[in-house]
Design an enzyme around this catalytic site. Structure first.
Site, PDB file in Angstrom:
ATOM      1  N   GLU A 489       0.859  -1.180   0.000  1.00 37.88           N
ATOM      2  CA  GLU A 489       0.000   0.000   0.000  1.00 37.88           C
ATOM      3  C   GLU A 489       0.893   1.227   0.000  1.00 37.88           C
ATOM      4  O   GLU A 489       1.275   1.728  -1.044  1.00 37.88           O
ATOM      5  CB  GLU A 489      -0.954  -0.015   1.199  1.00 37.88           C
ATOM      6  CG  GLU A 489      -2.042   1.028   1.111  1.00 37.88           C
ATOM      7  CD  GLU A 489      -3.196   0.727   2.058  1.00 37.88           C
ATOM      8  OE1 GLU A 489      -4.067   1.585   2.185  1.00 37.88           O
ATOM      9  OE2 GLU A 489      -3.230  -0.367   2.676  1.00 37.88           O
ATOM     10  N   GLU A 764      -2.257   0.977  13.349  1.00 33.99           N
ATOM     11  CA  GLU A 764      -3.399   1.322  12.505  1.00 33.99           C
ATOM     12  C   GLU A 764      -4.712   1.087  13.242  1.00 33.99           C
ATOM     13  O   GLU A 764      -5.620   1.914  13.199  1.00 33.99           O
ATOM     14  CB  GLU A 764      -3.365   0.474  11.244  1.00 33.99           C
ATOM     15  CG  GLU A 764      -4.516   0.717  10.292  1.00 33.99           C
ATOM     16  CD  GLU A 764      -4.383  -0.111   9.024  1.00 33.99           C
ATOM     17  OE1 GLU A 764      -4.953   0.292   7.995  1.00 33.99           O
ATOM     18  OE2 GLU A 764      -3.699  -1.158   9.051  1.00 33.99           O
TER      19      GLU A 764
END
Length: 900
Positions: A489, A764
């Site tokens: 990502e 996260e």
């Protein structure tokens, strides 16, 4: 005229610390700091300045031109002052000095000179064209990086040499066998079709009269390597890598020799040639494979035999896309040795570096030709083994094949060139012989911004939390503000940086870094005003084409405002104004006459801890409440922006729009007794911090928020949309103790739960690692995200008590609110006007506070139980009565080790 000696001008700089060589603007704004060299009255303030500009001769021996002076300019401005002289020309070199006046007649001495040199400012300055290897390549695979070279001759002694360079792909350049510069992943990642950055290097010391050579390494990088989400895409910007280099050498006799990339033969007889080197493959996700047996020693030196090398091919470029880099490059900023060498249950050798970081490994190894060392990277262990599931399809594996010198020969030293990993652990296989201390070193890489902010307190758990936030910022400010550094990502998610920007601006000088990225936000913005979810925009398997989304799209309005507030940069407001307007105008159309944004795709309070692992947008706060709240906030911020820019009609229009949305929000979501339609922490945080409630309802809403926090056991119940607001919502409604209880809770989910679980960066998810030591089963589980670390901004402003009261810290707000259990706290910040600091400690029933105010700045000091007072420059001690100090914080439990 006599000079005052008690004030000196320091830290003279151009733009936001932009590169002084290869400056990309003809009108660089100037900033400086006034510092006290002796006892100076606290009331001293700059009332005027003079800028002196001296053109520097292009070559030694030339007659120096006369200096130009602005004369005395009556102004107290010292941050981003407009360039006062004639616009600079390409390649122009000048010396700049500044002196100041206070309210008396004596000026200071002139500052230490600042030497500026512009780069190539106009497209017509470029003669170089992109060139790359002239061989067939399969566009569907990662490509083997190429080597390029060219020889050239210089017909006389050298006075000055500059290399202007960029690439389609990633590059490293060498001149006469020496590497140019120390940046990595150059030229970085921008929206290449609109903005391709170049840098200028001083290579005077590398070239000489007679024969010379220039060589380059060229790799795929973001330009055409596999990149994106869930497998990613290739050839995002083109199917061919290419170098764009222009070496300009000024000879002592005044002649200029230009050696530029091009397909033909130059006047000096040199031609560009291409070949493969020892790098077999390199990808930002996969890692790098290097076979040292294929090394090409001396390829960038004169006299090297390249007769077997291939030719090069010329590619098209748009000169208008070439822009000078205006932020710091990615560099290695420190090295970290392993803290432990582990043996996993399967027998693998695993190095623990004790810190999750972004970078790569440098190895020092002895062995035989063909020995193969493999390095696999990961953030965590599970069951004692390297756990790579959170990486998804990123292999994060580097391989080095030894050239061989035998076990007793000189060690071979190697580090990858064109890849980067996020990791704490590295599994080493194939190591020949014994692994000694110093044989493997983790080299930390990020954009080399100046550190500007520090925090400490008496609770080591909070200090570790703050350090985790710093490390996550380092790890994700790698040329663009990414979400994570490890998996497939690593994108510039707009929502993440929108909530984190205030924290970032305290910790590091990220002004140039973010201003550059915001220009890509503007050029990637769709014609209707939609801001992509991430910038630069790449193809994804979902959310394409981009759709408007609150929190994320609001970066176009809110982040320029943060840069204005923290750095006093009106220029970034003006540069981004059209983009900000386009966003608010789009949301106005989507909301319609009722002013409620209640349609379309919304991520809402993303990663609310109550959301299922596989459905992170299913939060307790209604996503359309979040959207309407952000609509009101962005409209209000845009009105303030317009006012600063002198756009008074716009200021009135968007102010009225903000009022209408505020009324619509209350009409739709406010319930009797200050309750909201979503009875959740984020809903109240948004309503209170964004000032969306009638004044009579704020107290009740704040009380309800505090009740919710207590009902949740002081655990956090917000996702990305509320995490940077919930503590402010509590303190602004008088619930300081509840805010501190939220900060210091250790149960999951909480900030200190991560610390208790051994985190060295912020995660996260609140529970990226579950209490039993296993990794959250969600497919989106990173251990290095900065968004949840946005709490650090409140720690600076409220726990320690240091905040800007006016843009650029022209005035300070000192407002510490000591929390239960804390006996001391401190914050220090290098403001655009000098060092500001606050420290406090409990001394019996007294609160002892020290405040340091930079010269020319005033501070409003707001202490508990004491009227607000104004102080000027210098150190100011205060004491106020306080309640009986709470018992000391108990020693924190030992951080849980990573499960083995």
């Amino acid at each position: 005229m006599p000079h005052r000696t008690d004030v000196v001008v320091t830290d003279l700089r151009a733009e936001h610390g932009a590169p002084l060589l290869g400056l990309g603007t003809a009108l660089p704004r100037l900033s400086w700091t006034a510092r006290a060299a002796a006892d100076v009255p606290a009331t001293w303030e700059q009332s005027a300045y003079e800028v002196r500009v001296t053109p520097l001769p292009p070559v030694p021996g030339a007659e120096p031109p006369r200096s130009w002076s602005s004369g005395r300019v009556d102004s107290g401005d010292s941050v981003l002052v407009p360039w006062p002289a004639a616009p600079l020309r390409s390649r122009e070199r000048v010396r700049v000095e500044v002196r100041l006046w206070g309210r008396d007649a004596e000026p200071t001495s002139f500052s230490r000179p600042l030497v500026l040199e512009t780069g190539l400012l106009a497209p017509s300055d470029w003669t170089a064209v992109p060139v790359g290897p002239d061989w067939d390549e399969d566009p569907g695979v990662d490509h083997r990086p190429a080597l390029l070279r060219r020889e050239f001759s210089l017909p006389g002694p050298v006075a000055r040499a500059r290399l202007h360079v960029t690439a389609h792909g990633l590059h490293e350049v060498e001149v006469n066998g020496e590497r140019v510069g120390d940046e990595v992943l150059a030229p970085g990642w921008t929206s290449y079709s609109h903005r391709l950055r170049h840098r200028t290097h001083d290579v005077t010391h590398l070239v000489r009269e007679g024969g010379n050579a220039v060589g380059a390494w060229l790799a795929d990088g973001w330009y055409r390597g596999r990149f994106g989400i869930r497998g990613g895409s290739r050839n995002l910007y083109g199917e061919r890598t290419a170098l764009i280099a222009q070496l300009e050498v000024d000879l002592a006799d005044g002649r200029r020799v230009v050696v530029a990339t091009g397909p033909g033969t130059g006047e000096d007889g040199g031609t560009w040639r291409a070949a493969h080197g020892p790098v077999l493959a390199s990808n930002l996700y996969e890692g790098e494979s290097h076979d040292a047996r294929l090394a090409v020693p001396g390829f960038s030196t004169a006299g090297f035999d390249d007769s077997a090398w291939a030719g090069v091919r010329r590619y098209e470029r748009d000169p208008a896309t070439l822009v000078a880099a205006d932020g710091p490059p990615v560099r290695c900023t420190r090295e970290v040795l392993p803290v432990a060498v582990l043996t996993s249950p399967s027998g693998a050798t695993i190095l623990d570096f004790g810190q999750n970081l972004t970078g790569r490994l440098r190895i020092r190894v002895r062995g035989c030709a063909g020995d193969r060392v493999q390095l696999r990277h990961a953030e965590v262990l599970q069951d004692g083994e390297l756990y790579t599931r959170p990486l998804r399809t990123a292999r994060a594996t580097d391989t080095y094949v030894l050239a061989g010198g035998g076990g007793t020969g000189e060690p071979e030293v190697w580090e990858p060139r064109f890849t980067m990993h996020g990791f704490r652990y590295a599994e080493v296989t194939g190591w020949p012989g014994r692994l000694d201390e110093g044989d493997v070193v983790a080299r930390v890489h990020h954009s080399d911004m100046a550190r500007t902010g520090w925090f400490s307190c008496s609770d080591d758990r909070l200090n570790r939390l703050h350090e985790n936030v710093v490390w996550s910022m380092r790890s994700n400010f790698v040329d663009i503000p990414t979400d994570c550094p490890q998996r497939d990502e690593r994108l510039g998610w707009t929502g993440d940086i929108q909530v984190f920007a205030p924290t970032a601006a305290f910790l590091y000088d990220c002004s140039g870094f973010l201003a550059s990225w915001l220009r890509d936000v503007a050029v990637e913005q769709l014609p209707d005003g939609t801001v992509p979810w991430y910038v630069p925009r790449v193809p994804a398997s979902f959310w394409e084409p981009p759709q408007p989304g609150a929190v994320w799209g609001d970066v176009a309005v809110l982040t320029p405002w943060v840069l204005f507030q923290r750095y006093g940069d009106v220029g970034v407001l003006r540069a981004q104004y059209a983009s900000a307007r386009a966003w608010v105008d789009l949301v106005e159309r989507l909301a319609g006459p009722d002013r409620l944004w209640d349609s379309g795709l919304q991520l809402g309070d993303w990663l609310d801890p109550a959301a299922p692992p596989d459905r992170p947008a299913e939060a307790r706060t209604d996503r359309y409440l979040v959207a309407t709240a952000y609509f009101a906030h962005s409209a209000r911020t845009l009105a303030r922006t317009a006012h600063v820019l002198g756009e008074q009609e716009d200021a009135a229009r968007y102010g009225a729009l903000a009022d209408e949305v505020r009324e619509a929000f209350a009409r739709e979501h406010l319930r009797p007794g200050g309750r909201l339609s979503s009875d959740a922490q984020t809903a109240y945080a948004l309503a209170l911090v964004f000032d969306l409630l009638p004044e009579g309802e704020r107290e009740a809403a704040g009380r309800r928020l505090a009740e919710l926090v207590a009902e949740d056991g002081n655990r956090v119940a917000t996702g990305f949309a509320g995490v940077n607001l919930v503590t402010d919502a509590l303190t602004t409604t008088g619930h300081d103790e509840t805010a501190h209880a939220l900060l210091t809770e250790t149960g999951c989910p909480s900030w200190l739960y991560q610390v208790a679980m051994g985190a060295t960066t912020t995660w996260e998810r609140w529970d990226s690692m579950l209490p039993d030591g296993t990794v959250n089963p969600g497919q989106m589980t990173s251990f290095n995200h900065y968004a949840l670390g946005s709490i650090a901004d409140w720690m600076h402003r409220t726990v320690a008590g240091l905040a800007p009261a006016e843009p650029g810290y022209r005035r300070l707000l000192v407002r510490p609110r000591p929390g239960p259990g804390l006996t001391s706290a401190a914050a220090r910040h290098e403001t655009p006007r000098g060092t500001a600091a606050v420290s406090w400690r409990r001394d019996g029933d007294r609160l002892v506070v020290d405040v340091d105010v930079p010269l020319g700045v005033r501070a409003a000091v707001d202490l508990p139980g004491r009227p607000v007072s104004e102080v000027g420059a210098g150190r100011h001690p205060f004491e106020v009565a306080t309640t009986t100090p709470p018992p000391p914080v108990p020693s924190p439990p030992r951080a849980a080790p990573q499960p083995a």
